[in-house]
Write a protein that holds these residues in place. Sequence first.
Motif, PDB file in Angstrom:
ATOM      1  N   LEU A 211      27.565  36.377 -14.917  1.00  0.00           N
ATOM      2  CA  LEU A 211      27.284  35.348 -13.920  1.00  0.00           C
ATOM      3  C   LEU A 211      28.570  35.042 -13.162  1.00  0.00           C
ATOM      4  CD1 LEU A 211      25.416  32.854 -16.296  1.00  0.00           C
ATOM      5  CD2 LEU A 211      24.344  34.596 -14.871  1.00  0.00           C
ATOM      6  N   MET A 212      28.429  34.524 -11.948  1.00  0.00           N
ATOM      7  CA  MET A 212      29.605  34.144 -11.169  1.00  0.00           C
ATOM      8  C   MET A 212      29.391  32.764 -10.557  1.00  0.00           C
ATOM      9  SD  MET A 212      31.487  36.137  -7.978  1.00  0.00           S
ATOM     10  CE  MET A 212      31.898  37.550  -9.021  1.00  0.00           C
ATOM     11  N   GLU A 213      30.446  31.958 -10.619  1.00  0.00           N
ATOM     12  CA  GLU A 213      30.417  30.654  -9.960  1.00  0.00           C
ATOM     13  C   GLU A 213      30.818  30.802  -8.495  1.00  0.00           C
ATOM     14  OE1 GLU A 213      31.619  26.792 -12.106  1.00  0.00           O
ATOM     15  OE2 GLU A 213      32.884  28.346 -13.002  1.00  0.00           O
ATOM     16  N   LEU A 214      30.173  30.012  -7.655  1.00  0.00           N
ATOM     17  CA  LEU A 214      30.511  29.988  -6.239  1.00  0.00           C
ATOM     18  C   LEU A 214      30.734  28.535  -5.823  1.00  0.00           C
ATOM     19  CD1 LEU A 214      30.743  31.741  -3.644  1.00  0.00           C
ATOM     20  CD2 LEU A 214      28.368  31.110  -3.162  1.00  0.00           C
ATOM     21  N   PRO A 215      31.954  28.172  -5.459  1.00  0.00           N
ATOM     22  CA  PRO A 215      32.193  26.795  -5.019  1.00  0.00           C
ATOM     23  C   PRO A 215      31.358  26.469  -3.786  1.00  0.00           C
ATOM     24  CG  PRO A 215      34.268  27.935  -5.464  1.00  0.00           C
ATOM     25  CD  PRO A 215      33.193  28.980  -5.484  1.00  0.00           C
ATOM     26  N   VAL A 216      30.693  25.329  -3.818  1.00  0.00           N
ATOM     27  CA  VAL A 216      29.836  24.960  -2.695  1.00  0.00           C
ATOM     28  C   VAL A 216      30.681  24.476  -1.521  1.00  0.00           C
ATOM     29  CG1 VAL A 216      27.889  24.372  -4.171  1.00  0.00           C
ATOM     30  CG2 VAL A 216      29.538  22.596  -3.549  1.00  0.00           C
ATOM     31  N   LEU A 217      30.156  24.673  -0.332  1.00  0.00           N
ATOM     32  CA  LEU A 217      30.797  24.151   0.867  1.00  0.00           C
ATOM     33  C   LEU A 217      30.283  22.758   1.195  1.00  0.00           C
ATOM     34  CD1 LEU A 217      30.738  27.341   3.134  1.00  0.00           C
ATOM     35  CD2 LEU A 217      32.586  26.499   1.677  1.00  0.00           C
ATOM     36  N   ARG A 218      29.080  22.442   0.660  1.00  0.00           N
ATOM     37  CA  ARG A 218      28.499  21.120   0.904  1.00  0.00           C
ATOM     38  C   ARG A 218      27.812  20.620  -0.355  1.00  0.00           C
ATOM     39  NH1 ARG A 218      24.196  21.227   5.167  1.00  0.00           N
ATOM     40  NH2 ARG A 218      24.090  19.019   4.594  1.00  0.00           N
ATOM     41  N   TRP A 219      28.081  19.393  -0.698  1.00  0.00           N
ATOM     42  CA  TRP A 219      27.364  18.709  -1.781  1.00  0.00           C
ATOM     43  C   TRP A 219      27.539  17.221  -1.570  1.00  0.00           C
ATOM     44  CZ3 TRP A 219      27.740  15.186  -5.706  1.00  0.00           C
ATOM     45  CH2 TRP A 219      26.692  15.199  -6.650  1.00  0.00           C
ATOM     46  N   GLU A 220      26.460  16.478  -1.676  1.00  0.00           N
ATOM     47  CA  GLU A 220      26.512  15.045  -1.418  1.00  0.00           C
ATOM     48  C   GLU A 220      25.890  14.272  -2.563  1.00  0.00           C
ATOM     49  OE1 GLU A 220      24.910  11.806   1.906  1.00  0.00           O
ATOM     50  OE2 GLU A 220      24.728  13.968   2.264  1.00  0.00           O
ATOM     51  N   GLU A 221      26.623  13.319  -3.079  1.00  0.00           N
ATOM     52  CA  GLU A 221      26.109  12.453  -4.152  1.00  0.00           C
ATOM     53  C   GLU A 221      24.888  11.690  -3.664  1.00  0.00           C
ATOM     54  OE1 GLU A 221      26.702  11.554  -8.047  1.00  0.00           O
ATOM     55  OE2 GLU A 221      28.634  11.790  -7.043  1.00  0.00           O
ATOM     56  N   ARG A 222      23.807  11.732  -4.445  1.00  0.00           N
ATOM     57  CA  ARG A 222      22.592  11.008  -4.100  1.00  0.00           C
ATOM     58  C   ARG A 222      22.411   9.828  -5.045  1.00  0.00           C
ATOM     59  NH1 ARG A 222      21.524  13.200   0.877  1.00  0.00           N
ATOM     60  NH2 ARG A 222      20.948  15.424   0.752  1.00  0.00           N
ATOM     61  N   GLY A 223      21.795   8.785  -4.563  1.00  0.00           N
ATOM     62  CA  GLY A 223      21.485   7.650  -5.419  1.00  0.00           C
ATOM     63  C   GLY A 223      20.294   7.956  -6.304  1.00  0.00           C
ATOM     64  N   GLY A 224      20.076   7.109  -7.299  1.00  0.00           N
ATOM     65  CA  GLY A 224      18.903   7.269  -8.148  1.00  0.00           C
ATOM     66  C   GLY A 224      19.069   8.246  -9.288  1.00  0.00           C
ATOM     67  N   SER A 225      20.306   8.577  -9.634  1.00  0.00           N
ATOM     68  CA  SER A 225      20.519   9.498 -10.746  1.00  0.00           C
ATOM     69  C   SER A 225      19.924   8.940 -12.030  1.00  0.00           C
ATOM     70  CB  SER A 225      22.021   9.748 -10.941  1.00  0.00           C
ATOM     71  OG  SER A 225      22.258  10.495 -12.116  1.00  0.00           O
ATOM     72  N   LYS A 226      19.344   9.833 -12.828  1.00  0.00           N
ATOM     73  CA  LYS A 226      18.722   9.419 -14.086  1.00  0.00           C
ATOM     74  C   LYS A 226      19.677   9.552 -15.275  1.00  0.00           C
ATOM     75  CE  LYS A 226      14.128  10.675 -12.355  1.00  0.00           C
ATOM     76  NZ  LYS A 226      14.590  11.099 -11.027  1.00  0.00           N
ATOM     77  N   ILE A 227      20.923   9.946 -15.014  1.00  0.00           N
ATOM     78  CA  ILE A 227      21.910  10.092 -16.076  1.00  0.00           C
ATOM     79  C   ILE A 227      22.464   8.726 -16.451  1.00  0.00           C
ATOM     80  CG2 ILE A 227      24.132  11.090 -16.706  1.00  0.00           C
ATOM     81  CD1 ILE A 227      23.560  13.377 -14.798  1.00  0.00           C
ATOM     82  N   ARG A 228      22.519   8.461 -17.760  1.00  0.00           N
ATOM     83  CA  ARG A 228      23.036   7.204 -18.274  1.00  0.00           C
ATOM     84  C   ARG A 228      24.272   7.474 -19.128  1.00  0.00           C
ATOM     85  NH1 ARG A 228      20.377   6.217 -14.731  1.00  0.00           N
ATOM     86  NH2 ARG A 228      18.467   4.977 -14.574  1.00  0.00           N
ATOM     87  N   PRO A 229      25.149   6.466 -19.337  1.00  0.00           N
ATOM     88  CA  PRO A 229      26.378   6.685 -20.114  1.00  0.00           C
ATOM     89  C   PRO A 229      26.125   7.319 -21.476  1.00  0.00           C
ATOM     90  CG  PRO A 229      26.487   4.571 -19.013  1.00  0.00           C
ATOM     91  CD  PRO A 229      25.104   5.093 -18.762  1.00  0.00           C
ATOM     92  N   GLY A 230      25.061   6.901 -22.163  1.00  0.00           N
ATOM     93  CA  GLY A 230      24.778   7.462 -23.479  1.00  0.00           C
ATOM     94  C   GLY A 230      24.438   8.930 -23.449  1.00  0.00           C
ATOM     95  N   ASP A 231      24.019   9.436 -22.276  1.00  0.00           N
ATOM     96  CA  ASP A 231      23.668  10.849 -22.163  1.00  0.00           C
ATOM     97  C   ASP A 231      24.886  11.749 -22.357  1.00  0.00           C
ATOM     98  OD1 ASP A 231      21.113  10.011 -21.649  1.00  0.00           O
ATOM     99  OD2 ASP A 231      21.247  10.269 -19.475  1.00  0.00           O
ATOM    100  N   TYR A 232      26.061  11.250 -22.001  1.00  0.00           N
ATOM    101  CA  TYR A 232      27.274  12.051 -22.184  1.00  0.00           C
ATOM    102  C   TYR A 232      27.572  12.252 -23.666  1.00  0.00           C
ATOM    103  CZ  TYR A 232      28.114  11.415 -17.193  1.00  0.00           C
ATOM    104  OH  TYR A 232      27.989  11.423 -15.825  1.00  0.00           O
ATOM    105  N   VAL A 233      27.286  11.244 -24.472  1.00  0.00           N
ATOM    106  CA  VAL A 233      27.460  11.370 -25.920  1.00  0.00           C
ATOM    107  C   VAL A 233      26.470  12.398 -26.463  1.00  0.00           C
ATOM    108  CG1 VAL A 233      27.361  10.166 -28.121  1.00  0.00           C
ATOM    109  CG2 VAL A 233      28.307   9.012 -26.103  1.00  0.00           C
ATOM    110  N   ARG A 234      25.232  12.324 -26.013  1.00  0.00           N
ATOM    111  CA  ARG A 234      24.211  13.284 -26.448  1.00  0.00           C
ATOM    112  C   ARG A 234      24.595  14.697 -26.018  1.00  0.00           C
ATOM    113  NH1 ARG A 234      21.231   8.946 -24.183  1.00  0.00           N
ATOM    114  NH2 ARG A 234      20.198   7.673 -25.783  1.00  0.00           N
ATOM    115  N   ALA A 235      25.167  14.818 -24.836  1.00  0.00           N
ATOM    116  CA  ALA A 235      25.570  16.132 -24.343  1.00  0.00           C
ATOM    117  C   ALA A 235      26.665  16.743 -25.220  1.00  0.00           C
ATOM    118  CB  ALA A 235      26.051  16.024 -22.899  1.00  0.00           C
TER     119      ALA A 235
END
Length: 255
Positions: A211-235
């Motif tokens: 696999l190869m990573e390709l840095p994006v030329l465009r990405w914009e943070e969107r509101g409404g993310s479903k990620i919560r602080p506790g999810d990082y611990v689970r990850a």
Amino acid sequence: MLETRIVIPCHNEAERLDAAAFLAALADDPALSLLFVDDGSTDSTLERIGDVRARAGGRVALLRQHPNRGKAVAVRLGILEALRSHATYVGFLDADLATPFSEMTRLRALLDAHPDLQGAIASRVPLLGAGVERAPARLAAGRLAAWAVSQVLRLPIGDASCGAKLFRAGATTQGVFAEPFLSRWIFDVEILVRYRMAAGGSATDGPLPPLMELPVLRWEERGGSKIRPGDYVRALRDLFRIRRHYGRTRSASQM
């Protein structure tokens, strides 16, 4: 023309699903088709998807799963369904289009240029001149996650969790997505490990995944993310579960 079929996992995305943007992508790329996977939405997501389907001329399909089972399941089942088509490439993209379709076009061009690759994954690494807009806290968390993956699994990855990935359709990709994912939170990392194992490696050793990573030329943070602080611990917990599980799988296959 080589067909590209993109899976769009959705759970309560009515406020963020831009029908016009999806229709514009289809108009711009005659080789593109979409498969929306509704993951037990309880808002008007289905109606929004229905609007896109009605105006897309048969190039948009819908797969429903109920009740809600999580993005990992939605993506896996969507990819398996996409592989049943005649597509050359299959992939997935977040419904909010934080990563625009133009980046999927760049991923496809990368696979066209490198027939030895099984997949191309977008990376939200902020580079000079690139339009990557990430909140400082999310950027720091992403960098920490990439460091953890590199240390625990010995995978030199810059951004494992960007929701824009494209794979070459075929037996290898079919095998990677055949079994349910162990992790609900970092299934993207599990995908990398499975491709590495398909290439003859193990969870933490051997050849790198094709696999190869390709840095994006465009990405914009969107509101409404479903990620919560506790999810990082689970990850983090799941990262070690992946190492243990696939280490045992590799050992058992060599006996």
